[in-house]
Design a protein around this motif. Structure first.
Motif: not given
Length: 182
Positions: A139-161
Motif C-alpha cells: 500500500g501507501m504511507t500516510s504521505s502518499g509514498a509506497q510502503n516498502l517491505r522486505g520479506n524474507l524468502m527461502g528455497r531449497v536446492f540439490n547439489a547440482q542446483g
C-alpha cells in the motif's frame, strides 16, 4: 588493470580437506563481478582468481559462499538488471577442485521488484538452502509514498542446483526483514 578498482565484501568458507574458498566483489564501480579463489590446507592459492558469475553486464554484489558435504562449493550473489525487474539472486556451483558445475542459475522465482542480500547454508545429502530479502509494496504511507517491505524468502536446492520446490516466505505477513543469516 585489476589494481585500478576496489575489491570488497570478502566471504570465506572452509573446505573439507582443510583448505578454504574466498569470494569477493571486484571491478569498476559501474560493472562489478563476483570472484572466487581456492586455497589448499597450507594457505597456498590453487590457481588464479576466477569469475563466479557468467553474466557480465551490470553490477553483481553481496556474495556469500558455503561448502557442501561432497566438497562442492556454492556461491550466491545479487545481480542488478539480470532478471525482469531490478535485482535478483543468482548462484553458481563449483566442484571441490574448483571447476564450474553447470551454469549460473537464478535462485528467486519472483521477478517483481528487488531480491537481494542472500545467505545460504548446507543441508543433508548435499542439498542447500538460500534465504534472501524480497522487496514488496504494502500500500501507501500516510504521505502518499509506497510502503516498502522486505520479506524474507527461502528455497531449497540439490547439489547440482536443481530447485527442490518453490520459493517460500519465511516471515509472517508483510514485514521489514533484512540481512538474513543461516
Amino acid at each position: 588493470s585489476a589494481d585500478q578498482w576496489n575489491e570488497l565484501d570478502p566471504h570465506v568458507a572452509l573446505r573439507l580437506n582443510g583448505g578454504a574458498v574466498v569470494v569477493w566483489v571486484g571491478g569498476p564501480r559501474a560493472s562489478t563481478d563476483i570472484y572466487i579463489r581456492f586455497l589448499d590446507r597450507n594457505g597456498n592459492y590453487l590457481g588464479m582468481p576466477t569469475l563466479a558469475n557468467s553474466s557480465l553486464e551490470g553490477i553483481q554484489s553481496a556474495p556469500n559462499v558455503i561448502t557442501l558435504s561432497d566438497g562442492g562449493v556454492v556461491v550466491v550473489w545479487t545481480s542488478l538488471d539480470q532478471d525482469a525487474d531490478g535485482e535478483g539472486v543468482y548462484a553458481q556451483i563449483f566442484t571441490a577442485e574448483g571447476a564450474r558445475l553447470g551454469g549460473e542459475f537464478r535462485v528467486n522465482q519472483s521477478e517483481a521488484s528487488n531480491q537481494s542480500d542472500a545467505a545460504l547454508a548446507p543441508l543433508g545429502n548435499g542439498h542447500f538452502v538460500v534465504a534472501w530479502v524480497n522487496e514488496a509494496v504494502a500500500g501507501m504511507t500516510s504521505s502518499g509514498a509506497q510502503n516498502l517491505r522486505g520479506n524474507l524468502m527461502g528455497r531449497v536446492f540439490n547439489a547440482q542446483g536443481g530447485a527442490l520446490g518453490d520459493e517460500y516466505q519465511l516471515n509472517d505477513g508483510n514485514g521489514v526483514g533484512f540481512s538474513p543469516a543461516l
